[in-house]
Write an enzyme that holds these catalytic residues in place. Structure first.
Site, PDB file in Angstrom:
ATOM      1  N   ASP A  47      95.556  46.973 125.247  1.00 54.64           N
ATOM      2  CA  ASP A  47      95.901  48.123 126.071  1.00 54.64           C
ATOM      3  C   ASP A  47      95.495  47.793 127.505  1.00 54.64           C
ATOM      4  O   ASP A  47      94.320  47.534 127.773  1.00 54.64           O
ATOM      5  CB  ASP A  47      95.140  49.350 125.570  1.00 54.64           C
ATOM      6  CG  ASP A  47      95.508  50.634 126.298  1.00 54.64           C
ATOM      7  OD1 ASP A  47      96.181  50.559 127.348  1.00 54.64           O
ATOM      8  OD2 ASP A  47      95.097  51.709 125.818  1.00 54.64           O
ATOM      9  N   LEU A  69     105.104  46.433 133.794  1.00 58.40           N
ATOM     10  CA  LEU A  69     106.157  47.278 133.234  1.00 58.40           C
ATOM     11  C   LEU A  69     105.624  48.258 132.199  1.00 58.40           C
ATOM     12  O   LEU A  69     106.371  49.130 131.747  1.00 58.40           O
ATOM     13  CB  LEU A  69     107.245  46.413 132.579  1.00 58.40           C
ATOM     14  CG  LEU A  69     107.880  45.309 133.426  1.00 58.40           C
ATOM     15  CD1 LEU A  69     108.871  44.504 132.589  1.00 58.40           C
ATOM     16  CD2 LEU A  69     108.568  45.901 134.648  1.00 58.40           C
ATOM     17  N   ASN A 110     112.290  56.330 140.259  1.00 59.51           N
ATOM     18  CA  ASN A 110     112.944  57.300 141.145  1.00 59.51           C
ATOM     19  C   ASN A 110     112.277  58.660 141.061  1.00 59.51           C
ATOM     20  O   ASN A 110     112.402  59.480 141.978  1.00 59.51           O
ATOM     21  CB  ASN A 110     114.432  57.391 140.813  1.00 59.51           C
ATOM     22  CG  ASN A 110     114.717  58.075 139.490  1.00 59.51           C
ATOM     23  OD1 ASN A 110     114.945  59.277 139.423  1.00 59.51           O
ATOM     24  ND2 ASN A 110     114.728  57.301 138.398  1.00 59.51           N
ATOM     25  N   TYR A 142     104.865  62.641 135.206  1.00 60.17           N
ATOM     26  CA  TYR A 142     105.269  61.234 135.187  1.00 60.17           C
ATOM     27  C   TYR A 142     105.471  60.731 136.618  1.00 60.17           C
ATOM     28  O   TYR A 142     104.968  59.675 137.001  1.00 60.17           O
ATOM     29  CB  TYR A 142     106.556  61.110 134.370  1.00 60.17           C
ATOM     30  CG  TYR A 142     107.221  59.748 134.403  1.00 60.17           C
ATOM     31  CD1 TYR A 142     106.724  58.683 133.651  1.00 60.17           C
ATOM     32  CD2 TYR A 142     108.379  59.536 135.160  1.00 60.17           C
ATOM     33  CE1 TYR A 142     107.341  57.445 133.668  1.00 60.17           C
ATOM     34  CE2 TYR A 142     109.006  58.300 135.175  1.00 60.17           C
ATOM     35  CZ  TYR A 142     108.488  57.266 134.425  1.00 60.17           C
ATOM     36  OH  TYR A 142     109.107  56.034 134.438  1.00 60.17           O
ATOM     37  N   SER A 171     118.255  54.246 136.489  1.00 56.57           N
ATOM     38  CA  SER A 171     118.599  54.398 135.071  1.00 56.57           C
ATOM     39  C   SER A 171     118.886  53.021 134.486  1.00 56.57           C
ATOM     40  O   SER A 171     119.991  52.481 134.664  1.00 56.57           O
ATOM     41  CB  SER A 171     119.828  55.298 134.912  1.00 56.57           C
ATOM     42  OG  SER A 171     119.625  56.545 135.545  1.00 56.57           O
ATOM     43  N   ARG A 180     125.638  61.157 136.461  1.00 59.02           N
ATOM     44  CA  ARG A 180     124.481  60.783 137.277  1.00 59.02           C
ATOM     45  C   ARG A 180     124.233  59.283 137.228  1.00 59.02           C
ATOM     46  O   ARG A 180     123.952  58.653 138.250  1.00 59.02           O
ATOM     47  CB  ARG A 180     123.229  61.532 136.812  1.00 59.02           C
ATOM     48  CG  ARG A 180     121.960  61.118 137.580  1.00 59.02           C
ATOM     49  CD  ARG A 180     120.748  61.934 137.152  1.00 59.02           C
ATOM     50  NE  ARG A 180     119.586  61.562 137.950  1.00 59.02           N
ATOM     51  CZ  ARG A 180     118.702  60.637 137.606  1.00 59.02           C
ATOM     52  NH1 ARG A 180     118.842  59.968 136.463  1.00 59.02           N
ATOM     53  NH2 ARG A 180     117.670  60.367 138.404  1.00 59.02           N
TER      54      ARG A 180
END
Length: 274
Positions: A47, A69, A110, A142, A171, A180
């Protein structure tokens, strides 16, 4: 370069890991789960919120850079979001300083600016496009975690003169599936191009780029990425005839964060039971 990729077993991580290897980099994987089938490099199942475990990895591996990431990719309560996005970033940055790793690339989002109304972009620096000069305006906890992680990166750049790039990903999908996403899509191939550019740009200091492809309908300015050498090649418009119009399209286009800015994400910071 020898690169530690956190979240290497995730959807973006698998694509980036393979893509960086194809470009001649050596990847060391790190995730909460064991390495996926076919991965042949060094792997650490830990972790990355565990600072001691992270430091041990850096002590074992000779690293040139980190691509961070790892992180919960959806909404959570505030403490969980801060642990997932800020504490992990802090542990990695501390290890970078201790072990003289000078390049840090972060999968921001974003949603760090997601509450920005699209209507407000008409008189912007680049009319119609959100630039890297936009003030933080998160749409969720978030997004708050991503804003705080970017601020932490800025602090470490100023204190320790490392290079740190925040990639505000739109996305990430094999292909866009909504109206979108025709504006916000990041293709797998362009994702690899983006990360490789962030790793190899000469002396960027602290920088922000928007992680989208070269979309005809883009909402975000690609120039910050181009300054770092990111030249996207794909365009969501190639899929436009496959995307059905939906009743929610206008609501999702009201803010740059799309549905994350909607009332369905309103909740107490410290209680997700309702």
């Amino acid at each position: 370069m020898r690169i530690l990729v956190t979240g290497a077993a995730g959807s973006i991580g698998r694509v980036v890991t393979l893509g960086l290897c194809d470009r001649g980099h050596e990847v060391v994987g790190l995730d909460l789960v064991p390495e996926p089938d076919g991965f042949t490099g060094a792997w650490h199942t830990i972790d990355c919120a565990d600072a001691d475990a992270v430091d041990e990895v850096f002590g074992e591996e000779r690293l040139d850079a980190v691509v961070h990431l790892a992180g919960h990719p959806d909404e959570a309560d505030l403490p969980a979001s801060l642990t997932s996005h800020v504490i992990t970033t802090a542990a990695l940055l501390d290890a970078c300083v201790a072990h003289r790793v000078g390049r840090f690339v972060y999968a921001s989002s974003n949603h760090a600016v997601g509450r920005t109304p699209r209507a407000s972009l008409t008189d912007g620096v680049v009319p119609g496009l959100l630039t890297d000069q936009a003030l933080p305006r998160p749409d969720t906890f978030y997004g708050v975690g991503k804003v705080a992680a970017e601020a932490l990166m800025r602090l470490y750049v100023d204190r320790h003169s490392i290079d740190a790039i925040a990639c505000r990903i739109g996305s990430f999908l094999d292909e866009p599936g909504t109206t979108r996403a025709l504006s916000t899509w990041l293709s797998p191939d362009d994702c690899v191009r983006m990360v490789d550019a962030a790793l190899t740009a000469p002396s960027p200091g602290f920088a922000v780029l928007y992680g989208i492809s070269d979309n005809t309908r883009a909402w975000w300015d690609l120039e910050p990425g181009r300054r770092l050498g990111y030249e996207p090649q794909d365009d969501a418009e190639a899929y436009a005839d496959r995307v059905a119009v939906r009743d929610v399209d206008d609501a999702e286009a009201a803010h740059v964060g799309g549905p994350f800015a909607g009332a369905e994400f309103y909740r107490p910071a410290l209680d997700l039971r309702r």
